[in-house]
Design a protein around this motif. Structure first.
Motif, mmCIF file in Angstrom:
data_model
loop_
_atom_site.group_PDB
_atom_site.id
_atom_site.type_symbol
_atom_site.label_atom_id
_atom_site.label_comp_id
_atom_site.label_asym_id
_atom_site.label_seq_id
_atom_site.Cartn_x
_atom_site.Cartn_y
_atom_site.Cartn_z
ATOM 1 N N GLY A 154 55.088 44.790 18.873
ATOM 2 C CA GLY A 154 53.984 45.523 19.473
ATOM 3 C C GLY A 154 52.825 44.637 19.882
ATOM 4 N N ALA A 155 52.057 45.115 20.829
ATOM 5 C CA ALA A 155 50.888 44.390 21.334
ATOM 6 C C ALA A 155 49.784 45.396 21.636
ATOM 7 C CB ALA A 155 51.247 43.586 22.581
ATOM 8 N N SER A 156 48.545 44.918 21.677
ATOM 9 C CA SER A 156 47.403 45.818 21.877
ATOM 10 C C SER A 156 46.846 45.777 23.299
ATOM 11 C CB SER A 156 46.280 45.462 20.890
ATOM 12 O OG SER A 156 45.875 44.113 21.070
ATOM 13 N N LYS A 157 47.273 44.799 24.092
ATOM 14 C CA LYS A 157 46.746 44.698 25.456
ATOM 15 C C LYS A 157 47.788 44.049 26.363
ATOM 16 C CE LYS A 157 44.488 40.244 24.528
ATOM 17 N NZ LYS A 157 43.218 39.495 24.543
ATOM 18 N N ILE A 158 47.604 44.228 27.662
ATOM 19 C CA ILE A 158 48.483 43.586 28.628
ATOM 20 C C ILE A 158 48.365 42.080 28.471
ATOM 21 C CG2 ILE A 158 48.873 43.187 31.099
ATOM 22 C CD1 ILE A 158 47.912 46.044 31.592
ATOM 23 N N MET A 159 49.496 41.403 28.428
ATOM 24 C CA MET A 159 49.473 39.967 28.185
ATOM 25 C C MET A 159 50.612 39.274 28.917
ATOM 26 S SD MET A 159 50.855 40.066 24.220
ATOM 27 C CE MET A 159 50.861 38.287 24.076
ATOM 28 N N THR A 161 53.600 36.708 28.967
ATOM 29 C CA THR A 161 54.532 36.407 27.892
ATOM 30 C C THR A 161 55.742 35.650 28.438
ATOM 31 O OG1 THR A 161 55.792 37.414 26.072
ATOM 32 C CG2 THR A 161 55.756 38.613 28.151
ATOM 33 N N ASP A 162 56.652 35.283 27.539
ATOM 34 C CA ASP A 162 57.823 34.503 27.951
ATOM 35 C C ASP A 162 59.011 35.378 28.315
ATOM 36 O OD1 ASP A 162 57.773 35.093 25.126
ATOM 37 O OD2 ASP A 162 59.574 33.896 24.919
ATOM 38 N N THR A 163 59.057 36.601 27.777
ATOM 39 C CA THR A 163 60.158 37.504 28.103
ATOM 40 C C THR A 163 59.742 38.929 27.774
ATOM 41 O OG1 THR A 163 62.555 37.830 27.876
ATOM 42 C CG2 THR A 163 61.320 37.431 25.844
ATOM 43 N N VAL A 164 60.406 39.875 28.388
ATOM 44 C CA VAL A 164 60.189 41.297 28.109
ATOM 45 C C VAL A 164 61.559 41.962 28.032
ATOM 46 C CG1 VAL A 164 57.900 41.498 29.164
ATOM 47 C CG2 VAL A 164 59.935 41.752 30.594
ATOM 48 N N PRO A 165 61.644 43.124 27.387
ATOM 49 C CA PRO A 165 62.940 43.792 27.317
ATOM 50 C C PRO A 165 63.347 44.343 28.681
ATOM 51 C CG PRO A 165 61.239 45.164 26.339
ATOM 52 C CD PRO A 165 60.605 43.858 26.651
ATOM 53 N N PHE A 166 64.557 44.028 29.073
ATOM 54 C CA PHE A 166 65.183 44.567 30.280
ATOM 55 C C PHE A 166 64.562 43.990 31.550
ATOM 56 C CE2 PHE A 166 65.378 48.349 27.213
ATOM 57 C CZ PHE A 166 66.366 47.734 26.478
ATOM 58 N N GLY A 167 63.361 44.361 31.914
ATOM 59 C CA GLY A 167 62.699 43.724 33.047
ATOM 60 C C GLY A 167 62.621 44.578 34.297
ATOM 61 N N LEU A 199 59.951 28.200 37.754
ATOM 62 C CA LEU A 199 59.666 28.231 39.189
ATOM 63 C C LEU A 199 58.264 28.763 39.484
ATOM 64 C CD1 LEU A 199 63.110 29.620 40.415
ATOM 65 C CD2 LEU A 199 62.218 27.315 40.774
ATOM 66 N N GLY A 200 57.465 28.934 38.416
ATOM 67 C CA GLY A 200 56.088 29.395 38.590
ATOM 68 C C GLY A 200 55.916 30.894 38.503
ATOM 69 N N GLY A 201 56.964 31.620 38.110
ATOM 70 C CA GLY A 201 56.881 33.073 38.020
ATOM 71 C C GLY A 201 56.046 33.535 36.838
ATOM 72 N N LYS A 202 55.476 34.732 36.973
ATOM 73 C CA LYS A 202 54.620 35.314 35.943
ATOM 74 C C LYS A 202 55.276 36.567 35.355
ATOM 75 C CE LYS A 202 51.194 32.409 36.592
ATOM 76 N NZ LYS A 202 50.783 31.439 35.540
ATOM 77 N N ILE A 203 55.290 36.644 34.017
ATOM 78 C CA ILE A 203 55.893 37.761 33.301
ATOM 79 C C ILE A 203 54.817 38.409 32.433
ATOM 80 C CG2 ILE A 203 57.691 38.444 31.657
ATOM 81 C CD1 ILE A 203 59.148 35.815 32.437
ATOM 82 N N TYR A 204 54.702 39.733 32.498
ATOM 83 C CA TYR A 204 53.662 40.439 31.736
ATOM 84 C C TYR A 204 54.269 41.547 30.888
ATOM 85 C CZ TYR A 204 50.062 38.149 34.556
ATOM 86 O OH TYR A 204 49.254 37.216 35.162
ATOM 87 N N LEU A 205 53.720 41.674 29.682
ATOM 88 C CA LEU A 205 54.069 42.766 28.777
ATOM 89 C C LEU A 205 53.049 43.891 28.968
ATOM 90 C CD1 LEU A 205 55.964 43.537 26.342
ATOM 91 C CD2 LEU A 205 54.137 42.698 24.856
ATOM 92 N N ILE A 206 53.535 45.114 29.168
ATOM 93 C CA ILE A 206 52.676 46.283 29.385
ATOM 94 C C ILE A 206 52.807 47.182 28.155
ATOM 95 C CG2 ILE A 206 52.040 48.103 30.992
ATOM 96 C CD1 ILE A 206 52.103 45.272 32.229
ATOM 97 N N PRO A 207 51.910 47.062 27.172
ATOM 98 C CA PRO A 207 52.142 47.698 25.871
ATOM 99 C C PRO A 207 52.064 49.220 25.865
ATOM 100 C CG PRO A 207 49.973 46.687 25.936
ATOM 101 C CD PRO A 207 50.673 46.266 27.193
#
Length: 340
Positions: A154-159, A161-167, A199-207
């Motif tokens: 779990g997380a408290s804010k958008i952050m 990250t290195d990976t997220v489930p499914f995508g 490759l410079g891509g950005k990945i974000y977790l949306i809690p």
């Protein structure tokens, strides 16, 4: 929000116990159905998974079924990519159910954050209302069990990250990264996301987007899953040229510490004292977590179960990691027959 056409790819194999709830949660999405296609990619299921999917296909033309003769997840994902028509590619899992705003929220933040991949967090649910299943679910979502994997604990804010489930990905990024790696029965998401970040891509977790994930229903299935996670991690590291996270090494170090610490304890009273202290501390943490879980779930057996379940996760992952290192060094491959 500018409506994007979304292609959802969901690999499945023998999911008859979960697939109907998954499909219903997709049908109930608040995203326009005429902007969605749902591609279930079946790995030659031997139960009623396909029958259930076909029943819903008769009512909902945006649901489609593809065959995955190779029977493992990365092949399913790549077959889905080849068939997908959407501007946005979203992977789902048949073992989960999704909130009604799952697609709309992830698509919104994919473009709002100018991200390349976004995902939500897991709310890990027990497969059954039994002490063992409750212990598996608790251990699989606790920092002591899975480390600092934010989408699991779990997380408290958008952050970032290195990976997220499914995508949830912009389709054009696959032109840069290429498809999913079919050498990886497990951890194909981690490898793909590592490639994306390189490759410079950005990945974000949306809690605020919460996925209900059903944990494995037996200790044997849980151990097999974590063994496979460990087994394929060294290959991921080799393909990316560097480890993706530090947390992946902790079960390995714990296992090596048990073995070499046990040998050293036979030779030195000091090492024996340190070794015993660490084991007692490990047991204590497991009991404390179990006690807190027992209070919340009104299940006193969790106090005794949690140390063993934590130990099973760490040993399974650690043993798998050692075998995985050996396989990478010897250039061996692991054969599997299905996608779960």
């Amino acid at each position: 929000m500018n409506i994007k056409n979304v292609s959802v790819i969901c690999p499945v194999f023998n999911e008859e116990a979960f697939i109907e709830a998954c499909i219903i949660s997709i049908i109930e999405q608040d995203y326009p159905q005429d902007a969605m296609e749902i591609l279930f990619v079946d790995g030659r299921s031997t139960d009623h998974t396909v029958d259930i999917i076909r029943r819903y296909m008769e009512q909902y033309p945006f649901i489609k079924l593809l065959d995955n003769p190779e029977r493992i997840v990365p092949h399913a994902l790549n077959r889905g990519l080849q068939a997908a028509k959407g501007e946005v590619i979203m992977r789902l899992d048949g073992h989960c159910t999704y909130p009604t705003n799952y697609i709309s929220e992830l698509v919104k933040y994919l473009y709002l954050l100018n991200a390349d991949n976004v995902g939500g967090v897991w709310s890990t649910q027990p497969a059954k209302d039994t002490p063992v299943c409750q212990a598996i679910a608790l251990a699989s979502s606790h920092p002591f069990g899975v480390g600092g994997s934010m989408h699991k604990i779990g997380a408290s804010k958008i952050m970032e990250t290195d990976t997220v489930p499914f995508g949830c990905y912009k389709r054009e990024i696959f032109e840069k990264t290429g498809p999913f790696d079919t050498d990886l029965v497990r951890n194909q998401d981690d490898e793909f996301n590592g490639r994306l970040q390189n490759l410079g891509g950005k990945i974000y977790l949306i809690p605020q987007v919460v996925i209900n994930y059903t944990a494995r229903d037996t200790l044997c299935k849980m151990r097999k899953m974590y063994y496979q996670y460990g087994l394929y991690k060294p290959l991921v590291n080799k393909k990316l040229g560097a480890p993706t996270t530090v947390r992946q090494f902790f079960p390995l170090f714990f296992l090596l510490g048990l073995v070499f610490g046990g040998i050293g304890s036979l030779l030195s009273p000091f090492i024996l004292q340190v070794y015993t202290t660490i084991l007692l501390l490990y047991l204590f943490v497991g009991i404390v977590v179990g006690s807190m879980g027992a209070i919340r779930a009104h299940q006193p057996l969790l106090v005794l179960l949690m140390p063993y379940v934590f130990f099973s996760i760490h040993m399974s992952y650690g043993i798998g990691y050692i075998v995985g290192i050996f396989n990478v060094i010897c250039k061996k491959t692991t054969q599997v027959t299905h996608s779960r």
